[in-house]
Design a protein around this motif. Sequence first.
Motif, PDB file in Angstrom:
ATOM      1  N   HIS A 133     -12.664   4.148   5.927  1.00 50.95           N
ATOM      2  CA  HIS A 133     -11.218   4.358   6.051  1.00 50.95           C
ATOM      3  C   HIS A 133     -10.466   3.044   5.913  1.00 50.95           C
ATOM      4  O   HIS A 133      -9.351   3.010   5.380  1.00 50.95           O
ATOM      5  N   GLY A 136      -9.712   2.464   2.493  1.00 50.53           N
ATOM      6  CA  GLY A 136      -8.829   3.463   1.891  1.00 50.53           C
ATOM      7  C   GLY A 136      -9.560   4.634   1.277  1.00 50.53           C
ATOM      8  O   GLY A 136      -9.007   5.336   0.422  1.00 50.53           O
ATOM      9  N   VAL A 138     -11.475   8.304   1.726  1.00 49.40           N
ATOM     10  CA  VAL A 138     -11.589   9.489   2.577  1.00 49.40           C
ATOM     11  C   VAL A 138     -12.687  10.376   2.002  1.00 49.40           C
ATOM     12  O   VAL A 138     -12.763  10.570   0.778  1.00 49.40           O
ATOM     13  N   THR A 197      -1.483  16.971   1.690  1.00 49.73           N
ATOM     14  CA  THR A 197      -2.200  15.745   1.373  1.00 49.73           C
ATOM     15  C   THR A 197      -2.942  15.272   2.618  1.00 49.73           C
ATOM     16  O   THR A 197      -2.369  15.204   3.703  1.00 49.73           O
ATOM     17  N   ASP A 199      -5.438  12.487   4.803  1.00 46.94           N
ATOM     18  CA  ASP A 199      -5.792  11.078   4.919  1.00 46.94           C
ATOM     19  C   ASP A 199      -7.034  10.964   5.789  1.00 46.94           C
ATOM     20  O   ASP A 199      -7.745  11.960   6.014  1.00 46.94           O
ATOM     21  N   HIS A 200      -7.325   9.774   6.294  1.00 52.52           N
ATOM     22  CA  HIS A 200      -8.561   9.542   7.038  1.00 52.52           C
ATOM     23  C   HIS A 200      -8.673  10.412   8.276  1.00 52.52           C
ATOM     24  O   HIS A 200      -9.770  10.710   8.746  1.00 52.52           O
TER      25      HIS A 200
END
Length: 609
Positions: A133, A136, A138, A197, A199-200
């Motif tokens: 993470h 960047g 995932v 969307t 993310d981590h």
Amino acid sequence: MVERSLIHGRYQLLELIGRGGMGEVWRARDEALDRRVAVKCLKPLGTRQDEPFLRVLRERFRREARVAAGLQHRGITVVHDFGESDGVLYLVMELLDGRNLSELLSAGRPGALPVGEVADIAHQVAAALAYTHAQGVVHRDLKPANVMRLADGTVKILDFGIARLAQDIGLSAKLTSAGMAMGTPHYMSPEQIAGLTVDHRSDLYSLGCVLYEIATGAPPFDLGDPWAILIGHRDTPPEPPRLRRPELPPQLDAFILALLAKDPAERPDDPAALARDLLVAAGHHTTAALRVPAPRPTERLPEWTRGMRPGSRASGSWSLRLPPPDRTAGLTGQWTGLPPATVVEAPPAERRGPAPEYLAVLTSRHRAGLSLGRLGRWEEACDVHRAVAAERERALGGDHPDTLNSRYETAYALGRLGRWREALEGHRHVAETCARILGPDHPVTLDARYETGIALGRLGRPAEALALYTDLAAARSRAQGATHPETLRARHGRGISLGRLGRWDEALEEAREVWAVRGLVLGDDHPDTLVSRREIAVALGWLGRWEAALDEYREVRQARERVLGPGHPDALTSRNDEAHCLEQLGRAGEAVELYRQVAAPEDRGAADR
């Protein structure tokens, strides 16, 4: 791959480990460095007719492979090399000696792992995720089959980049009970389910699901069909793990619940540090102060979820005739290279909900309706889909995805029959229901809204269509990105609506922007790119700029003849467009010759009939 044992003149394929939806995995030897490796070979890329799509896929594969190869952490599978050989994309990885968590759960009795082992796995996986993470990156599809414990106790995460690549290949969300978004239903985050969307923090939720299962022997929402599982993830607070296994340390219980927070903002900021504490807590049962989100009010799942078949999970006793997890399932897709497993008979139980046999009949009738549509028999297709929709609503409820799927197909068939008012009503119903259940930005909701826009345009209501397409393009961009093909499709509809309102300068600008992006994403000769270029010509013609329009029409015609052949209907349409443009320029002789070329294939077709 059987007939060929050497990849790129270097990797000698020795033994097939597994085969599945995306290709094969082989045990191999690196001849240059004399070491054993694993080689993952994706399916052959297809024919030259798919070249624009394949060009994009190759580039995305290289990008994902480079990202995966750049990850250097003891908890991440090492990618040594990647490339393309005779149309086959391949990844070369370290060969691991161990078992994934699915295997460990299947081997355990009663199914859960020892507390100390759960804490150790939590610590190692959280540390590996913290590293990725920070880069960047995932994962998007963390599950027990994608986590392997080696013989020396090291824990490694598999398949970084594969989830995104699978989505590019086409394993994306559809309105069916087989799953509503990219990922595995038992381990998907609420934001994945909503089509937002991710993310981590989505990986943290999936980690919570994995830890819950290895700690208790069952996933947090071990419900009916995948649809019921997804609703559980989205709406229902998980039962605390200690209620299922009282000997779990309170800190481990709190850590797992914190990871399973519905709101990504409520998940731990530094799970790796908290997981380190679990190693101590596992031995001493000490309770540390750990913020756990307040539970939401318990909501009952819909009635149609009762008695449905469960989705695939990693562990525990099987209530249906399903094989235990495949040891290669964590490689790419659902690998099926090993011999079939022993069948476990289901104990007799009182049936609740519709009989599986009845649902199977409805599925068969639904497929028959699709086949009728492909044959152009839209009246019959419409009747079949309407009848199946009514029966599915009675059996499963109006909000079930199968019911909505049938209603969508009914509306689509009505549109093909020119019954646009009824089609509009049907698509609006599906869009509004999906927005309520899945959220306004979910891809399935947006698909139904796009069809609504088409119906509005056909009904001569361009102002309403323009407002819908403008909002839809913004929603697609938020959920899937500004260059996603579906975003561009919504923008294309917006441009056509601007033209129908006589706003040709704006229509021209929109068509040029969409054409440019489609060219970069799909390729200059992709049918969608050429459609956008034709819209540029149309707008130029309406603005009286016929010389410029002729240049665009001619480029489109030449590209279609080159790619599709001169007799293809789209190529003939382009000749007709060019002839009309020549007429507007007063070049009647050239126009007549093109009109003759258009008429000749039609005359030959009539003679053949």
